[in-house]
Scaffold this active site. Structure first.
Site, PDB file in Angstrom:
ATOM      1  N   LYS A   3       0.839  -1.202   0.000  1.00  0.00           N
ATOM      2  CA  LYS A   3       0.000   0.000   0.000  1.00  0.00           C
ATOM      3  C   LYS A   3       0.878   1.258   0.000  1.00  0.00           C
ATOM      4  O   LYS A   3       2.067   1.188   0.334  1.00  0.00           O
ATOM      5  CB  LYS A   3      -0.914  -0.021   1.225  1.00  0.00           C
ATOM      6  CG  LYS A   3      -0.144  -0.070   2.535  1.00  0.00           C
ATOM      7  CD  LYS A   3      -1.028  -0.410   3.721  1.00  0.00           C
ATOM      8  CE  LYS A   3      -0.185  -0.565   4.974  1.00  0.00           C
ATOM      9  NZ  LYS A   3      -0.986  -0.875   6.153  1.00  0.00           N
ATOM     10  N   ARG A 105     -10.952  -0.026  13.960  1.00  0.00           N
ATOM     11  CA  ARG A 105     -11.170   0.759  12.743  1.00  0.00           C
ATOM     12  C   ARG A 105     -12.014  -0.001  11.732  1.00  0.00           C
ATOM     13  O   ARG A 105     -12.589   0.591  10.823  1.00  0.00           O
ATOM     14  CB  ARG A 105      -9.842   1.221  12.130  1.00  0.00           C
ATOM     15  CG  ARG A 105      -8.918   0.087  11.723  1.00  0.00           C
ATOM     16  CD  ARG A 105      -7.569   0.606  11.211  1.00  0.00           C
ATOM     17  NE  ARG A 105      -6.772  -0.507  10.701  1.00  0.00           N
ATOM     18  CZ  ARG A 105      -5.521  -0.410  10.296  1.00  0.00           C
ATOM     19  NH1 ARG A 105      -4.903   0.761  10.327  1.00  0.00           N
ATOM     20  NH2 ARG A 105      -4.874  -1.461   9.836  1.00  0.00           N
ATOM     21  N   TYR A 228      14.068  30.350   7.418  1.00  0.00           N
ATOM     22  CA  TYR A 228      12.896  31.109   7.860  1.00  0.00           C
ATOM     23  C   TYR A 228      12.918  31.257   9.372  1.00  0.00           C
ATOM     24  O   TYR A 228      13.243  30.319  10.099  1.00  0.00           O
ATOM     25  CB  TYR A 228      11.610  30.394   7.440  1.00  0.00           C
ATOM     26  CG  TYR A 228      11.335  30.509   5.956  1.00  0.00           C
ATOM     27  CD1 TYR A 228      10.951  31.724   5.393  1.00  0.00           C
ATOM     28  CD2 TYR A 228      11.477  29.401   5.121  1.00  0.00           C
ATOM     29  CE1 TYR A 228      10.702  31.829   4.032  1.00  0.00           C
ATOM     30  CE2 TYR A 228      11.226  29.495   3.761  1.00  0.00           C
ATOM     31  CZ  TYR A 228      10.839  30.714   3.221  1.00  0.00           C
ATOM     32  OH  TYR A 228      10.596  30.819   1.879  1.00  0.00           O
ATOM     33  N   MET A 277      11.128  24.589   1.655  1.00  0.00           N
ATOM     34  CA  MET A 277      10.424  23.681   0.758  1.00  0.00           C
ATOM     35  C   MET A 277      11.404  22.951  -0.164  1.00  0.00           C
ATOM     36  O   MET A 277      11.243  21.765  -0.439  1.00  0.00           O
ATOM     37  CB  MET A 277       9.393  24.440  -0.084  1.00  0.00           C
ATOM     38  CG  MET A 277       8.505  23.508  -0.896  1.00  0.00           C
ATOM     39  SD  MET A 277       7.388  24.355  -2.022  1.00  0.00           S
ATOM     40  CE  MET A 277       6.233  25.116  -0.890  1.00  0.00           C
TER      41      MET A 277
HETATM   42  C1  LIG Z   1      -0.157  -1.821   6.806  1.00  0.00           C
HETATM   43  C2  LIG Z   1      -0.700  -3.113   7.249  1.00  0.00           C
HETATM   44  C3  LIG Z   1       0.150  -4.187   7.534  1.00  0.00           C
HETATM   45  C4  LIG Z   1       1.654  -4.065   7.541  1.00  0.00           C
HETATM   46  O1  LIG Z   1       2.090  -3.564   8.773  1.00  0.00           O
HETATM   47  P1  LIG Z   1       3.666  -3.359   9.064  1.00  0.00           P
HETATM   48  O2  LIG Z   1       3.694  -2.892  10.465  1.00  0.00           O
HETATM   49  O3  LIG Z   1       4.138  -2.336   8.084  1.00  0.00           O
HETATM   50  O4  LIG Z   1       4.312  -4.673   8.842  1.00  0.00           O
HETATM   51  C5  LIG Z   1      -0.432  -5.404   7.814  1.00  0.00           C
HETATM   52  N1  LIG Z   1      -1.769  -5.557   7.848  1.00  0.00           N
HETATM   53  C6  LIG Z   1      -2.616  -4.549   7.610  1.00  0.00           C
HETATM   54  C7  LIG Z   1      -4.081  -4.769   7.660  1.00  0.00           C
HETATM   55  C8  LIG Z   1      -2.118  -3.282   7.319  1.00  0.00           C
HETATM   56  O5  LIG Z   1      -2.956  -2.270   7.089  1.00  0.00           O
END
Ligand SMILES: *Cc1c(COP(=O)(O)O)cnc(C)c1O
Length: 353
Positions: A3, A105, A228, A277
Site C-alpha cells: 500500500k 477501525r 525562515y 520547501m
Molecule cells: C499496513 C498493514 C500491515 C503491515 O504492517 P507493518 O507494520 O508495516 O508490517 C499489515 N496488515 C494490515 C491490515 C495493514 O494495514
C-alpha cells in the site's frame, strides 16, 4: 503489503523484486489499502491474489470486482453488496472477513462470531468464496506482548466459533510475524520490515537511502542567519552548504530544529535553521573537502556513518512509516539493479540511490 506506493519506495519495482524471489520466499499475494492500488497492481501485470485490506467504499465495489480483487469485508451490508457484484458478473468473488480484536477501525466484532459467521456463510453461499479471516494487531511492536497475546486469543476464539474455518487465517504485521511463530498462522502481512525499518526489536538491513547534492557553498561571517525565522545564527566564521532537498520532497520540516544531520564525505554535519520547501542549509565547517555537486546523505550510509529512517523518525516524533510514505514524487527513485546495469556507473560510483 505494498500500500501507499510500497511505503513510498515505488510499488511497481518493489513488486517486481518480490515476485523474483525464489520459491517459497515469493509472496502468496499482495496487500493494498485502496481499490485504485489494486488496479495499479493489475496494471503491473500481477494476476495473483490482491487483498484490499481496508474497507472499500460502496462506490468502488464494482471496480474491485472487475479487477478481480479480494475485498476485506467488515459487515453484512458489505457482504450483500459484494454478493450483488458476483451475481452481476456471473462469477464468484473472493473475500476475507476481518475481525476486530481491538484496533477499532474495521472488522466484525470478535464476540458473536457464531451469529454473524452463520449469516455471512448464508449470504455468500453459491456466490462468494469466503477464503480468509484476519485481524490486525495494534501493539505488536511494543516490548510487552500482553496486549497482542490477548488480541490473538480473541481472534482464535472468534475463528473457532465459525461453522467452518476459512482456508487462510492471518493476523501478523511485520513485528507480529517476527516475534511469535504462533501468530504466523497461514499468512503474514509484512510491510515496514520489507522496507528496511525496525519492526519492534527486529532491525532489518536498510534498503532505501535519501540523498541530495550540495548546490552551493559559501563562507559566512559571525552573525549570519539561516532559514525562515532566522532561528540559527553563526557564532564564528563558518562554511555553509545548500543542499537541494526540502520538505517539498518529504524531508520533515521538523528535522532542522530537532538536531537533524546529513552525512557529507562520511562525516555528520548539522542541518542549520528550518527546512525550506526546496533546500536545507548544512554547516560544512568541519568538512574541508566538501565541494559543490557532492552528495549529502539524509538517510542511509556514507562511509562509517549511517542515518537510519528510524533515527529521522525519532527526531521528528513520528514513525519510520510516515517518513518513508512522505518521500515525494520530485525525488527521483534510483534502483540499485538499474545502477548495476548501467555501465556509466561502473567507473564513477554515484551515491544517488
Ligand atoms: C499496513 C498493514 C500491515 C503491515 O504492517 P507493518 O507494520 O508495516 O508490517 C499489515 N496488515 C494490515 C491490515 C495493514 O494495514
Amino acid at each position: 503489503m505494498v500500500k501507499a506506493d510500497a511505503y513510498g519506495l515505488g510499488m511497481p519495482r518493489v513488486v517486481a523484486a518480490l515476485c523474483a524471489l525464489p520459491g517459497p520466499a515469493a509472496p502468496w499475494g499482495y496487500g493494498v489499502a485502496a481499490v485504485a492500488e489494486g488496479e495499479a497492481l493489475r496494471a503491473c501485470g500481477w494476476t495473483g491474489p490482491v487483498l484490499v485490506a481496508a474497507p472499500a467504499p460502496p462506490g468502488e465495489f464494482a471496480r474491485a470486482a472487475e479487477a478481480g480483487l479480494t475485498l476485506a469485508l467488515s459487515d453484512l451490508e458489505a457482504v450483500r453488496r459484494w454478493a450483488g457484484e458476483a451475481r452481476r458478473l456471473g462469477r464468484p468473488l473472493t473475500f476475507h472477513a476481518e475481525i476486530d480484536t481491538g484496533m477499532g477501525r474495521s472488522g466484525f466484532p470478535a464476540s458473536g462470531s457464531s451469529r454473524w459467521g452463520a449469516e455471512v456463510a448464508r449470504l455468500s453461499s453459491g456466490v462468494l468464496d469466503w477464503e480468509g479471516c484476519f485481524t490486525h494487531f495494534h501493539s505488536a511492536d511494543e516490548p510487552d506482548l500482553t496486549a497482542t497475546d490477548a488480541q490473538w486469543s480473541r481472534f482464535v476464539d472468534a475463528v473457532a466459533r465459525l461453522l467452518r474455518r476459512p482456508r487462510l487465517v492471518h493476523a501478523a504485521n511485520s513485528a507480529g510475524a517476527l516475534r511469535r511463530r504462533s501468530y504466523a498462522a497461514d499468512l503474514v502481512r509484512p510491510g515496514i520490515y520489507l522496507y528496511g525499518a525496525a519492526a519492534g526489536p527486529a532491525r532489518p538491513r536498510p534498503v532505501a537511502a535519501v540523498r541530495a547534492r550540495l548546490s552551493l557553498i559559501r563562507k559566512v561571517e559571525p552573525g549570519a542567519t539561516a532559514g525562515y525565522g532566522a532561528t540559527y545564527g553563526a557564532t564564528r566564521r563558518e562554511r555553509w552548504g545548500t543542499v537541494a532537498i526540502g520538505y517539498g520532497d518529504g524531508l520533515p520540516r521538523a528535522l532542522g530544529p530537532a538536531g537533524g544531520e546529513a552525512i557529507v564525505h562520511g562525516r555528520r554535519v548539522p542541518i542549520i535553521g528550518r527546512v525550506s520547501m526546496d533546500v536545507i542549509t548544512v554547516d560544512l565547517t568541519g568538512v574541508a573537502g566538501a565541494r559543490v555537486g557532492d552528495v549529502a546523505t539524509l538517510i542511509g550510509r556514507d562511509g562509517p556513518e549511517e542515518i537510519t529512517v528510524d533515527e529521522v523518525a525519532a527526531r521528528c516524533a513520528t514513525i519510520s512509516y510516515e517518513i518513508l510514505v512522505r518521500l515525494g514524487p520530485r525525488l527521483p527513485r534510483v534502483y540499485l539493479d538499474d545502477e548495476r546495469r548501467s555501465p556509466a556507473n561502473e567507473a564513477a560510483p554515484d551515491a544517488s540511490q
